[in-house]
Motif scaffolding. Structure first.
Motif, short mmCIF file in Angstrom:
data_model
loop_
_atom_site.label_atom_id
_atom_site.label_comp_id
_atom_site.label_asym_id
_atom_site.label_seq_id
_atom_site.Cartn_x
_atom_site.Cartn_y
_atom_site.Cartn_z
N ARG A 153 55.69 71.55 39.09
CA ARG A 153 56.86 72.11 38.17
C ARG A 153 57.18 70.94 37.08
N SER A 180 59.50 70.07 33.51
CA SER A 180 60.56 70.48 32.63
C SER A 180 60.46 69.38 31.48
N HIS A 181 60.59 69.75 30.27
CA HIS A 181 60.29 68.92 29.15
C HIS A 181 60.99 69.22 27.98
N SER A 182 61.72 68.33 27.37
CA SER A 182 62.32 68.65 26.16
C SER A 182 62.18 67.62 24.92
N SER A 232 63.12 73.13 24.43
CA SER A 232 62.94 72.97 25.86
C SER A 232 62.03 73.63 26.55
N ASP A 289 59.61 74.75 30.39
CA ASP A 289 59.66 74.65 31.51
C ASP A 289 58.34 75.31 31.93
N SER A 337 55.32 75.74 35.46
CA SER A 337 55.23 75.90 36.85
C SER A 337 53.86 76.43 37.05
#
Length: 665
Positions: free
Chosen positions: A467, A469-471, A477, A479, A481
């Motif tokens: 998983r 999550s990146h901004s 943003s 996400d 997975s």
């Protein structure tokens, strides 16, 4: 029913946060006598006392030619529809408060919730909800139900395959500083039709009528101190089937009704905190009872079943922060089902003839033990390693395999140190083994001795999950997975031999401008299974390969600030697709009994603010749905088999809705 009672989690948080400190340097104790507080008044804050919230009234029109669309539109009514929704709160200076919530009242799916009480003292609650699910409409049947009689008809009888649940609930909570007592009651009435079949003597499908009531009582008392909490509670559930056994004009009691039953549980739970260690436990004792009359037939020595199963469940868990970097946890779960139902000798039948032998029914008992240990270690700031070991032991009496054990080892690595990145990687390896597998005396004449049931067979599982999550930008943003798992039943000759499950999900959220927002998501999953079978109770001579695929895609956009910030426009779109392909291999490979379905769902709306309190919203919804199941055929397409007709779906549905909302202040 959601009430304002203080549950175990809430009270445990209070217990944790109530520890005393040597000195209080809180803002509330600051010396503000020389501060001119008028300069810091909240210009936009409003008094929370009085009425707040909003109510809305909706009127619309449905264009529906298949009731299955009601699952998405909230009602299957074709033509004019109307609904009332709202969320209204009231509070006064004495602490009295009340809340009314409503959603789509007047449609097939909606709810109403009323709550009133005094903060920190008592609360009364009332809930009402209706849920209706649709399988198919205008279903064809040559048997129709009339007061317990299934009456054959030369003409086709039509009805809807749908279930409606209507539920009401009442609740009362009373609490003081160190205790809280509650009592709740709910009743659900379920009506409609399910698909079923009987032999008359050839197989005939018909609509099984449903008319049942489930009543439930819950009551309890919770006590709490500075660092502990405990709760004693009772739960009772009572099921009543209002439809008895079904008969044909020439044959009595051809279909057995679901029996009335009841279940009772008494539970004692608690939690205790000692410095940085938290201990919790729960003990539950229960009894399930079923004592309905049985259909009388030759060779049946019992008038009623007199069924009883006693249950015992327990849990003990401990978690402790040993040092600032290391946390350890462990838990033990125990569950036992002791079947004390009637035992009698029944005549044995074989190919419709009496063998002369008698055999007792064998009430089967189950016992489960689950053990878990885990650790969490902070390697450095933003880096954490977690690991654990789980073991599940199951004992089953009178089973092909009386004991199985599942062992699982997992590890997870979390990264929070990278700018605008959160990364989680988890891996798992599991093994199942147990006692010797042998076909027991109860099933030896019906089952191949080489067959292994998938939930009892030896199995090796390996799984991996990632998983992220990146901004990357302040307005974007992401996400993501992905996961993969493989089950290998390497000792199975007849039965499920292999299963593979993998997929991914991706979500995007975008703040394009001050007034524009957008989102998007996509997800896919694949499940592949392999099965070996035998026609002659011998070695495998034919094989199944099943390939299932699921896809979901969605996008949405909203734009506000139009017409002097009074108008907001938006749209949403969802596509879903599922495919199941089965291939049979004997001397060659051929497809068999495939299933396919897809759905397009779209909506557009315009929300216009008339003033600060009133608004109008115009929306349009569209659904395109299609499915085809090879197992579904017309009523008399197959000689000797009477079906419910072609209940596959292929439709377009439309809904237009105008809503007026009023905001209280």
């Amino acid at each position: 029913m959601k009430l304002f009672k203080m549950n175990v989690i809430t009270l445990s948080v209070i217990a944790v946060s109530s520890s005393a400190v040597a000195a209080d340097f809180g803002v509330g104790n600051a010396n503000t006598s020389s501060v001119n507080q008028s300069k810091y008044e909240c210009k936009r804050c409003s008094d929370s006392n009085g009425y707040q919230g909003s109510v809305s009234v909706s009127v619309g029109y449905n264009d529906i030619n298949d009731i299955h669309a009601g699952n998405a539109f909230g009602t299957a009514e074709d033509g004019v529809i109307a609904a009332v929704s709202g969320n209204v709160r009231y509070q006064d200076e004495s602490g009295y408060r009340g809340q009314l919530q409503a959603h789509q009242l007047g449609m097939d799916n909606g709810f109403l919730s009323l709550q009133t009480g005094k903060t920190g003292l008592y609360e009364l609650a009332f809930d009402y909800s209706t849920i209706k699910t649709y399988q198919a409409g205008d279903v064809e049947s040559q048997l129709w139900h009339n007061n317990g009689m299934l009456t054959p008809s030369m003409s086709v009888h039509q009805f809807d395959l749908a279930l409606e649940r209507e539920k009401i609930g009442l609740g009362f909570d009373y609490g003081r500083d160190f205790y809280n007592a509650f009592a709740h009651y709910s009743q659900e009435d379920k009506t409609g039709h399910l698909s079923s079949s009987i032999l008359t003597p050839s197989p005939v499908n018909f609509g099984l009528p449903v008319d049942a009531t489930t009543k439930q009582w819950d009551a309890g008392l919770a006590l709490n101190g500075d660092n502990w909490i405990t709760e004693l509670s009772y739960m009772g559930s009572f099921y009543e089937n209002n439809i008895n056994h079904l008969s044909l004009p020439h044959l009595k009691d051809v279909y057995s009704a679901s029996p009335d039953n009841q279940a009772h549980q008494v539970s004692l739970s608690g939690q205790y905190q000692l410095n940085r260690t938290v201990m919790s436990g729960r003990l539950v004792s229960g009894r399930m009872i079923q004592d309905d009359d049985l259909i009388q037939m030759s060779g049946n020595p019992l008038q009623n079943w007199d069924g009883q199963v006693d249950t015992l469940d327990g849990r003990l868990a401990v978690t402790s922060m040993l040092i600032n970097r290391l946390r350890l946890g462990a838990s033990v779960d125990y569950s036992k089902r002791d079947n004390k139902s009637s035992v009698a000798e029944f005549a044995q039948y074989k190919f419709n003839s009496v063998t002369g032998a008698f055999r007792q029914n064998t009430p089967r008992d189950y016992e489960h033990n689950n053990y878990k240990v885990n650790a969490s270690y902070r390697i450095a700031s933003g880096y954490r390693l977690l690991a654990g070991y789980n073991r599940k032991e199951v004992d089953r009496s009178f089973s092909e395999r009386e004991q199985t054990h599942d062992d699982s080892l997992w590890m997870e690595f979390n990264i929070r140190a990278l700018d605008n990145f959160n990364i989680n990687l988890k891996a798992e390896h599991a093994e199942r083994g147990g006692s010797k597998y042998e076909t027991d005396a109860l099933t030896s004449s019906e089952q191949n001795a080489l067959m292994r049931k998938y939930y009892l067979a030896n199995r090796t599982r390996n799984a991996l999950e990632l998983r992220v999550s990146h901004s990357p930008l302040n307005w974007l943003s992401v996400d993501m997975s992905t996961r993969y798992a493989k089950d290998d039943y390497n000792e199975t000759q007849i039965g499920l031999t292999e299963s593979e499950d993998y997929g991914y999900d991706m979500n995007l959220s975008l703040q394009l401008s001050k007034h524009a927002n957008a989102y998007g998501f996509v997800g896919q999953q694949w499940i592949n299974s392999a099965q070996a079978s035998s026609q002659f109770f011998a070695q495998a001579d034919w094989y199944n390969d099943i390939e299932d695929e699921f896809t979901n895609i969605g996008v949405g956009l909203s734009y506000g600030g139009l017409m002097q910030e009074q108008l907001t426009l938006g749209l949403d779109y969802l596509f879903s697709n599922s495919v199941s392909d089965t291939y049979v291999t004997t001397e060659g490979t051929r497809p068999y009994g495939d299933y396919y379905s897809y759905n397009h769902s779209a909506s557009v709306y315009a929300d216009y603010a008339l003033n600060e309190q009133m608004a109008l919203k115009l929306s349009y919804r569209y659904e395109r749905y299609y499915d085809t199941d090879a197992a579904v055929t017309h009523i008399n397409n197959i000689p000797g088999l009477v079906t419910l007709g072609d209940i596959n779906h292929n439709y377009n549905a439309h809904q237009v809705m105008l809503s007026f909302s009023y905001k209280l202040r």
